[in-house]
Design a protein around this motif. Structure first.
Motif, PDB file in Angstrom:
ATOM      1  N   PRO A  60       0.822  -1.212   0.000  1.00  0.00           N
ATOM      2  CA  PRO A  60       0.000   0.000   0.000  1.00  0.00           C
ATOM      3  C   PRO A  60       0.858   1.264   0.000  1.00  0.00           C
ATOM      4  CG  PRO A  60      -0.122  -1.128   2.121  1.00  0.00           C
ATOM      5  CD  PRO A  60       0.674  -1.997   1.216  1.00  0.00           C
ATOM      6  N   ALA A  61       0.290   2.325  -0.546  1.00  0.00           N
ATOM      7  CA  ALA A  61       0.957   3.625  -0.525  1.00  0.00           C
ATOM      8  C   ALA A  61       0.908   4.213   0.871  1.00  0.00           C
ATOM      9  CB  ALA A  61       0.304   4.577  -1.516  1.00  0.00           C
ATOM     10  N   TYR A 135      -2.121  14.459   0.692  1.00  0.00           N
ATOM     11  CA  TYR A 135      -0.707  14.404   1.060  1.00  0.00           C
ATOM     12  C   TYR A 135      -0.076  13.052   0.731  1.00  0.00           C
ATOM     13  CZ  TYR A 135       3.687  14.435   3.418  1.00  0.00           C
ATOM     14  OH  TYR A 135       5.033  14.331   3.664  1.00  0.00           O
ATOM     15  N   TRP A 136      -0.625  11.959   1.275  1.00  0.00           N
ATOM     16  CA  TRP A 136       0.032  10.655   1.175  1.00  0.00           C
ATOM     17  C   TRP A 136      -0.071  10.024  -0.199  1.00  0.00           C
ATOM     18  CZ3 TRP A 136       3.601   9.642   4.445  1.00  0.00           C
ATOM     19  CH2 TRP A 136       3.524  10.185   5.728  1.00  0.00           C
ATOM     20  N   LEU A 137      -1.106  10.343  -0.961  1.00  0.00           N
ATOM     21  CA  LEU A 137      -1.281   9.708  -2.267  1.00  0.00           C
ATOM     22  C   LEU A 137      -0.808  10.574  -3.418  1.00  0.00           C
ATOM     23  CD1 LEU A 137      -4.805   8.218  -1.597  1.00  0.00           C
ATOM     24  CD2 LEU A 137      -2.613   7.003  -1.523  1.00  0.00           C
ATOM     25  N   LEU A 138      -0.714  11.873  -3.226  1.00  0.00           N
ATOM     26  CA  LEU A 138      -0.377  12.760  -4.332  1.00  0.00           C
ATOM     27  C   LEU A 138       0.937  13.511  -4.109  1.00  0.00           C
ATOM     28  CD1 LEU A 138      -1.589  13.550  -7.034  1.00  0.00           C
ATOM     29  CD2 LEU A 138      -2.719  15.454  -5.907  1.00  0.00           C
ATOM     30  N   LEU A 139       1.107  14.104  -2.941  1.00  0.00           N
ATOM     31  CA  LEU A 139       2.256  14.964  -2.706  1.00  0.00           C
ATOM     32  C   LEU A 139       3.488  14.222  -2.178  1.00  0.00           C
ATOM     33  CD1 LEU A 139       0.415  17.982  -1.050  1.00  0.00           C
ATOM     34  CD2 LEU A 139       1.171  17.759  -3.421  1.00  0.00           C
ATOM     35  N   ASN A 140       3.287  13.240  -1.316  1.00  0.00           N
ATOM     36  CA  ASN A 140       4.411  12.558  -0.682  1.00  0.00           C
ATOM     37  C   ASN A 140       5.257  11.807  -1.705  1.00  0.00           C
ATOM     38  OD1 ASN A 140       5.833  11.554   1.739  1.00  0.00           O
ATOM     39  ND2 ASN A 140       5.071   9.580   1.034  1.00  0.00           N
ATOM     40  N   GLU A 141       6.565  11.926  -1.581  1.00  0.00           N
ATOM     41  CA  GLU A 141       7.507  11.155  -2.400  1.00  0.00           C
ATOM     42  C   GLU A 141       7.959   9.956  -1.602  1.00  0.00           C
ATOM     43  OE1 GLU A 141       8.952  11.212  -5.468  1.00  0.00           O
ATOM     44  OE2 GLU A 141       7.575  12.803  -6.024  1.00  0.00           O
ATOM     45  N   PRO A 142       7.560   8.752  -2.006  1.00  0.00           N
ATOM     46  CA  PRO A 142       7.983   7.558  -1.265  1.00  0.00           C
ATOM     47  C   PRO A 142       9.449   7.242  -1.519  1.00  0.00           C
ATOM     48  CG  PRO A 142       6.723   6.919  -3.181  1.00  0.00           C
ATOM     49  CD  PRO A 142       6.699   8.428  -3.123  1.00  0.00           C
ATOM     50  N   PRO A 143      10.053   6.403  -0.671  1.00  0.00           N
ATOM     51  CA  PRO A 143      11.431   5.990  -0.920  1.00  0.00           C
ATOM     52  C   PRO A 143      11.516   5.249  -2.263  1.00  0.00           C
ATOM     53  CG  PRO A 143      10.692   5.255   1.240  1.00  0.00           C
ATOM     54  CD  PRO A 143       9.505   5.811   0.538  1.00  0.00           C
ATOM     55  N   PRO A 144      12.683   5.274  -2.909  1.00  0.00           N
ATOM     56  CA  PRO A 144      12.837   4.563  -4.184  1.00  0.00           C
ATOM     57  C   PRO A 144      12.464   3.093  -4.037  1.00  0.00           C
ATOM     58  CG  PRO A 144      14.770   5.908  -3.718  1.00  0.00           C
ATOM     59  CD  PRO A 144      13.896   5.950  -2.501  1.00  0.00           C
ATOM     60  N   GLY A 145      11.829   2.552  -5.061  1.00  0.00           N
ATOM     61  CA  GLY A 145      11.441   1.153  -5.062  1.00  0.00           C
ATOM     62  C   GLY A 145      10.120   0.874  -4.384  1.00  0.00           C
ATOM     63  N   ARG A 146       9.416   1.893  -3.942  1.00  0.00           N
ATOM     64  CA  ARG A 146       8.132   1.690  -3.257  1.00  0.00           C
ATOM     65  C   ARG A 146       7.005   2.147  -4.135  1.00  0.00           C
ATOM     66  NH1 ARG A 146       8.383  -1.860   0.563  1.00  0.00           N
ATOM     67  NH2 ARG A 146      10.248  -1.606   1.707  1.00  0.00           N
TER      68      ARG A 146
END
Length: 146
Positions: A60-61, A135-146
């Protein structure tokens, strides 16, 4: 944005319905996976139990995690997530009605990314869910590979 999965870990059917309704109201159309207790959440994330065979590379994101859960409480779920390399970087938002200051401290000390109290009023709850989704689905940049 819609290809990102939300994992909602909540045992109260009314809170599940309110959360889903708030997501729909705010045009957040992402797939929502539901776990009704802490054990089911861990099974989903690690591909065990009823979820054995699930493709665990699809994580999940964001996880919306209640604290007061049957079988395994939210704090223990969070502890197990942070202890495993596969899940230690997953964003976890504690979404709870708890007003206990110690719960906030425990949540952050165990590695939650955010702690949000569920407002009693639906309009406020809907706005909180809208902001979480933005925020969590559009703006946040997840760590690489996620």
């Amino acid at each position: 944005m819609t290809d990102k999965i939300i994992l909602l870990v909540e045992d109260d059917p009314d809170d599940v319905e309110l959360t889903l309704r708030a997501l729909r109201k705010n045009n957040i159309t992402n797939k929502v996976e539901q776990a009704h207790d802490g054990a089911e959440a861990l099974d989903y994330l690690f591909g065990t139990g009823a979820y054995s065979g699930r493709d665990t590379s699809l994580m999940p994101a964001v996880i919306l995690l209640d604290l007061k859960l049957p079988k395994i409480d939210g704090f223990e779920v969070l502890r197990k997530l942070r202890a495993d390399d596969r899940t230690k970087l997953l964003p976890v938002v504690i979404l709870t009605s708890s007003k206990e200051e110690q719960d906030i401290v425990n949540g952050y000390s165990r590695g939650c990314n955010s702690y949000v109290r569920k407002p009693v009023d639906f309009a406020q709850f809907s706005e909180a869910v809208r902001q979480l989704g933005l925020y969590w689905l559009l703006l946040n940049e997840p760590p690489p590979g996620r």
